[in-house]
Design an enzyme around this catalytic site. Structure first.
Site, mmCIF file in Angstrom:
data_model
loop_
_atom_site.group_PDB
_atom_site.id
_atom_site.type_symbol
_atom_site.label_atom_id
_atom_site.label_comp_id
_atom_site.label_asym_id
_atom_site.label_seq_id
_atom_site.Cartn_x
_atom_site.Cartn_y
_atom_site.Cartn_z
ATOM 1 N N TYR A 101 -1.412 -15.793 -76.536
ATOM 2 C CA TYR A 101 -0.145 -15.628 -75.815
ATOM 3 C C TYR A 101 1.013 -15.772 -76.807
ATOM 4 O O TYR A 101 0.993 -16.683 -77.644
ATOM 5 C CB TYR A 101 -0.026 -16.717 -74.734
ATOM 6 C CG TYR A 101 1.350 -16.839 -74.111
ATOM 7 C CD1 TYR A 101 1.689 -16.073 -72.996
ATOM 8 C CD2 TYR A 101 2.305 -17.703 -74.642
ATOM 9 C CE1 TYR A 101 2.944 -16.175 -72.431
ATOM 10 C CE2 TYR A 101 3.578 -17.808 -74.075
ATOM 11 C CZ TYR A 101 3.889 -17.031 -72.969
ATOM 12 O OH TYR A 101 5.136 -17.120 -72.409
ATOM 13 N N GLU A 189 7.595 -10.952 -74.181
ATOM 14 C CA GLU A 189 6.367 -11.723 -74.018
ATOM 15 C C GLU A 189 5.140 -10.818 -74.087
ATOM 16 O O GLU A 189 5.141 -9.740 -73.503
ATOM 17 C CB GLU A 189 6.416 -12.421 -72.645
ATOM 18 C CG GLU A 189 5.222 -13.302 -72.350
ATOM 19 C CD GLU A 189 5.230 -13.781 -70.896
ATOM 20 O OE1 GLU A 189 5.604 -14.923 -70.646
ATOM 21 O OE2 GLU A 189 4.854 -12.979 -70.016
#
Ligand code: GDP
Ligand code: MN
Length: 383
Positions: A101, A189
């Site tokens: 992530y 993101e």
């Protein structure tokens, strides 16, 4: 402005980020054509501005044209938590060994961008953030020095990234940061970054939020605006340059100044009512812009009564009264109006309204009184 996954990916691609090849499709035939082009297995992904698409059944892998057709037909038109799927992104499926992530966000309290990296990416990152925040390595970036390659490596080591992909992950972070700054984003993101069995590092998903106030510097990004899912009243308001937010209730609100409109919402809620919208006509509203604003409020079929709450400063109350009279004559509203005008030229304004004797329009001297009245009128009409 939130971008769709594929719009975000295309933006990140300009910064050199490696991704699996794919294309967007608006209908089943187009989706199958892309599938044939990228080859099998391929992934069909619902393009909606909300996460958790995988869990909602909006992401499916196809092994053949037949399956691609079935999945495309199932996903297009599907509702994912209030968002209808109008578009698909079809890409070559990748084999996943690990899911990481990464994100760059603004940390307002630190007044710096914050870069985050975790080796526990994938669909459950929210749980990781809530339960084991230490599993996410973080770094504030000094905007003057920028994000340097050693920052990326430091984050990668801290996050426990596999040794052989440290450099590739650090490079990806650098690209993410460059895109964040270059495009004036509020959020960039990637979840997940995938590590393939061949130890390739790819961005499998992208979530980018751009700063609306900076869009004028990025005409190509401004053109990405996806209006297909916008609310019809909100669209109408945008076209008219009004500040309008749709809410769930049945009382239309018209005010001038965000502070006044917000307290109007509170007072209406306090009187037991539910506002249908937030509409700020701004300072110095002129008659024609008032007609335009009232038209937006009335176009919401849920509205049972309208409260006009204006405090005259730069805005002159008589101008508002004129706009209101024009609006009522022109639009012939089927719902009652309660009007409270105070401040610059309010006496003149009330005289104008009295003289006009508009059907269904009453004035109230105080904000509390006006709120109570409009709530009562709306309740009568729902009975
Ligand atoms: P989200 O659910 O909206 O965050 O959508 P993502 O694009 O992140 O996809 C969700 C999950 O689907 C990923 O975490 C992967 O596990 C899976 N997925 C997506 N694309 C692929 C792919 O190409 N191959 C495989 N094996 N899984 C994929
Ligand atoms: Mn994701």
């Amino acid at each position: 402005m939130d971008l769709l996954e594929y719009q975000g990916k295309q933006l990140l691609e300009r910064y050199g980020m490696t991704q699996s090849p794919g294309r967007a499709a608006h209908d089943v035939d187009a989706a199958v054509a892309v599938a044939e082009e990228v080859g099998y297995p391929c992934v069909l992904k619902a393009q909606v501005k909300i996460g958790g698409r995988g869990k909602a059944g909006g992401i499916k892998i196809a092994e053949s044209a037949q399956q691609a057709r079935e999945h495309a037909a199932a996903i297009l038109g599907m509702d994912i938590r209030g968002f209808t799927v109008h578009e698909l992104w079809v890409q070559r499926a990748v084999e996943i060994e690990d899911e990481y992530y990464a994100a760059v966000v603004f940390d307002r309290s630190a007044k710096r961008p914050l870069v985050m990296l975790s080796t526990r990416g994938g669909v459950d990152i929210e749980t990781v953030a809530a339960e084991t925040p230490e599993a996410i390595a973080t770094l504030h970036v000094d905007p003057l020095t920028g994000f340097k390659p050693f920052h990326g490596r430091r984050l990668a080591f801290e996050a426990g990234v596999a040794r052989d992909v440290v450099f590739a992950v650090a490079t990806l972070l650098g690209q993410l940061y460059a895109a964040f700054c270059g495009e004036e984003a509020m959020l960039a993101e990637i979840n997940p970054i995938v590590i393939t069995p061949a130890r390739e590092v790819l961005a499998l998903d992208a979530k980018v939020t751009l700063d609306d106030s900076a869009l004028f510097r990025h005409p190509a990004n401004a053109a990405l605006t996806d209006l297909s899912d916008a609310d019809p009243q909100e669209l109408m308001a945008v076209e008219r340059g009004l500040t309008y937010v749709k809410l769930d209730g049945d009382i239309g609100i018209f005010g001038n100044g965000a502070g006044l409109v917000m307290s109007t919402l509170d007072v209406v809620a306090g009187a037991g009512g539910a506002p249908a919208n937030f509409l700020d006509a701004g300072g110095g509203a002129k008659a024609d812009s008032i007609v335009a604003a009232i038209e937006v409020i009335l176009s919401d079929p849920k509205v049972r009564a309208v409260l006009v709450n204006v405090f005259g400063g730069i805005t002159r109350c008589d101008e508002v009264a004129r706009g209101l009279i024009e609006a009522v004559r022109l639009l012939e509203p089927a719902v009652p109006f309660v009007v409270r005008l105070d401040g610059t030229n309010d006496v003149e304004a009330r005289e104008l309204l009295t003289a006009a004797a508009l059907p269904g329009v009453v004035t109230e001297p105080t904000m509390d009184g006006a709120a109570a009245r409009v709530v009562a009128l709306a309740a009568e009409r729902s009975a």
